[in-house]
Scaffold this active site. Structure first.
Site, PDB file in Angstrom:
ATOM      1  N   GLY A   1      18.490 -24.960 107.809  1.00  0.00           N
ATOM      2  CA  GLY A   1      17.983 -26.083 108.589  1.00  0.00           C
ATOM      3  C   GLY A   1      17.589 -25.682 110.002  1.00  0.00           C
TER       4      GLY A   1
ATOM      5  NE  ARG B   1       4.552 -28.179 101.504  1.00  0.00           N
ATOM      6  CZ  ARG B   1       4.600 -29.091 102.466  1.00  0.00           C
ATOM      7  NH1 ARG B   1       3.776 -30.123 102.450  1.00  0.00           N
ATOM      8  NH2 ARG B   1       5.456 -28.966 103.459  1.00  0.00           N
TER       9      ARG B   1
ATOM     10  CE  LYS C   1     -22.548   7.246 112.823  1.00  0.00           C
ATOM     11  NZ  LYS C   1     -22.028   8.377 112.056  1.00  0.00           N
TER      12      LYS C   1
ATOM     13  CG  LEU D   1      13.377 -22.793 114.679  1.00  0.00           C
ATOM     14  CD1 LEU D   1      13.631 -22.498 116.135  1.00  0.00           C
ATOM     15  CD2 LEU D   1      13.671 -24.254 114.362  1.00  0.00           C
TER      16      LEU D   1
ATOM     17  CE1 TYR E   1      10.836 -26.712 114.336  1.00  0.00           C
ATOM     18  CE2 TYR E   1      10.055 -27.415 116.495  1.00  0.00           C
ATOM     19  CZ  TYR E   1      11.009 -27.444 115.495  1.00  0.00           C
ATOM     20  OH  TYR E   1      12.136 -28.190 115.660  1.00  0.00           O
ATOM     21  N   GLY E   2       6.908 -21.709 114.691  1.00  0.00           N
ATOM     22  CA  GLY E   2       5.916 -20.670 114.390  1.00  0.00           C
ATOM     23  C   GLY E   2       4.725 -21.181 113.616  1.00  0.00           C
TER      24      GLY E   2
ATOM     25  CE  LYS F   1       4.688 -22.733 107.362  1.00  0.00           C
ATOM     26  NZ  LYS F   1       5.046 -24.145 107.105  1.00  0.00           N
TER      27      LYS F   1
ATOM     28  CB  ALA G   1      13.694 -18.390 109.429  1.00  0.00           C
TER      29      ALA G   1
ATOM     30  CG  ASN H   1     -26.002  10.915 110.071  1.00  0.00           C
ATOM     31  OD1 ASN H   1     -26.416  10.656 108.938  1.00  0.00           O
ATOM     32  ND2 ASN H   1     -25.069  10.210 110.657  1.00  0.00           N
TER      33      ASN H   1
END
Ligand code: UD1
Ligand code: CA
Length: 456
Positions: free
Chosen positions: A81, A18, A352, A11, A103-104, A25, A13, A387
């Site tokens: 819900g 907050r 580099k 879930l 839950y995500g 989120k 969505a 360079n």
């Protein structure tokens, strides 16, 4: 149960108001990875070949970031819900599957915890993950009967004062047969304090139809903590880092302070590695046997060979370092740097796309870019490979045994033959044959009888 009939629905969505962020989120990171990525990775670790992610707020961004062949996104356009969210996935479940609901925004549940839960599901039982918290806050409470069997979950907003005293809470994570979810979810009502379709109401339905509720609990409460604000994100970040630090110490690494260690990627270690405080690791980092890191080093996507010493405040990214090298303090190795065995890169040296041969030394205040350097070379302080002409990049080729005096500019493209020597302060614009000395600077004049100016 085989992995092939485990369907996992995540879930993701909700809005996450907050966090006060433009980023959805579930895309905020813990340990350098989006919350949702952690959950998806756990789902994969369970061997599920059907992973469904319910998306709503920020769906486009979430799908773009997480896109993978083995993930199916399911839209929940209105967030009515948790029960309604799972309902969106009903058509995608396989008929005989066990469905695990995750839950995500609960990122750090261990795969073993989830496997134990999913394994308890039968045609007669559903699995529920709960935890006892000393301060259970606004979580849903687990209601048990006189025999101690779970009967229902009551949401905090719907609970009586007496029910709010219960310390056992619903983590939200549960598992049940797809066929049962198909039976129960359409029966949910939203007649409750929040006017939502609560997934939690299926527990009472299951009990009423004579099913057993099997409860599992995680090894640590943090495994089931969700993230709703930045403080919780920071707290779980510390927990996650402590867990990784513990794993490394179990593997034999010395961490001078496990509380000042951050891995935001994958770190592989050999034996007897020592990491002093404030090491930060990103991407894929390999530290072979006996590597020693002094304080405040940042390493990203690099391999550090056995016995190499990295002194304080060094930054290493996209580099391959062989055994027994010495780096820093205050060195910066940028992508495409390769150090052969025993090479030394000292303070305030930047490299580099440079390969530095065995035992070669660039010890002070230099820039070495787009360069191939042989073995046994000594580069004096303040040497710069020029360079870039403002448009194109050019290479510098330095043969074995070359000695470059301090404060030299090597204007690329240029080649220094084997055993060549460059006088200090030179600006080298032409190739130097093997073993020759090049001096390219203003000739010194001494003026006899010169008078210093005097004050007027
Ligand atoms: C839920 C549980 C509660 C439990 C808590 C644990 C319900 C009714 N309550 O409460 O018992 O203690 O989790 O954290 O299940 N989501 C959607 N679509 C929706 C609603 C939610 O995808 O329509 C997602 C959210 O993005 C979030 C998760 O479901 O990831 C939980 O939703 P949230 O509203 O935070 O549930 P809680 O009120 O915390
Ligand atoms: Ca929540």
């Amino acid at each position: 149960m085989t992995a092939s009939d485990l369907d996992i629905v995540i879930l993701a969505a909700g809005k996450g108001t907050r966090m006060r962020s433009n980023l959805p989120k579930v895309l905020h990171p813990v340990g350098g990875r989006p919350l949702l990525q952690h959950v998806v990775d756990s789902a994969r670790a369970l061997g599920s070949d059907r992973i469904l992610v319910i998306v709503g707020h920020g769906a486009e961004q979430v799908e773009k970031r997480l896109a993978a062949d083995d993930i199916q996104f399911v839209a929940q356009t209105e967030q009515l819900g948790t029960g309604h969210a799972v309902q969106q996935a009903l058509p995608h479940f396989r008929d005989d599957a066990t469905v695990l609901i995750l839950y995500g925004d609960v990122p750090l549940t261990r795969a073993e915890t989830l496997r134990d839960l999913a394994d308890t599901v039968t045609d007669k039982t559903i699995g529920l993950l709960t935890v006892n918290l000393p301060d259970p806050g606004a979580y849903g409470r687990i209601l048990r009967n006189g025999q101690g069997q779970v009967e229902a979950i009551v949401e905090y907003k719907d609970a009586t004062d007496e029910q709010r005293k219960i310390n056992e809470i619903n983590t939200g994570i549960m598992a049940a047969k797809a066929s049962h979810l198909r039976e129960w979810l359409p029966q949910l009502s939203n007649d409750n304090a929040q006017g939502e379709y609560y997934l939690t109401d299926i527990i009472a339905m299951a009990c009423q139809s004579g099913m057993g509720i099997h409860v599992a609990q995680p090894a640590e409460a943090e495994e089931v903590e969700g993230i709703n604000n930045r403080q919780q994100q920071a707290a779980l970040e510390r927990y996650y880092q402590r867990r990784q630090a513990d794993e490394l110490m179990v593997q034999g690494v010395t961490l001078l302070d496990p509380a000042r260690f951050d891995c935001r990627g994958r770190l592989s270690v050999g034996r007897d590695v020592v990491i002093d405080v404030n090491g930060v690791f990103e991407g894929d980092v390999v530290l072979e046997d006996g590597v020693h890191l002094e304080p405040n080093c940042y390493l990203k996507d690099c391999v550090i060979g056995a016995g190499t010493q990295i002194k304080a405040n060094s930054v290493i990214e996209g580099a391959q370092v062989a055994a027994n090298c010495a780096i820093g303090p205050f060195a910066r190795l940028r992508p495409g740097t390769q150090l052969a065995e025993g090479a030394k890169i000292g303070n305030f040296v930047e490299t580099k796309k440079a390969s530095i041969g065995a035992g070669s030394k660039v010890n002070h205040l230099s820039y070495i870019g787009d360069t191939t350097m042989g073995a046994g070379v000594n580069i004096g302080a303040g040497t710069i490979t020029c360079n870039y002409d403002g448009v194109n990049k050019f290479r510098t080729d330095i043969g074995d045994g070359v000695f470059v005096g301090s404060n030299t500019a090597l204007v690329a493209p240029v080649k220094l033959g084997k055993e060549a020597t460059v006088g200090a302060g030179s600006v080298i614009t032409r190739d130097i044959p093997d073993a020759e000395l090049a001096v390219a600077r203003g000739k010194q004049r001494n003026i006899q009888g010169w008078q210093r100016p005097t004050k007027k």
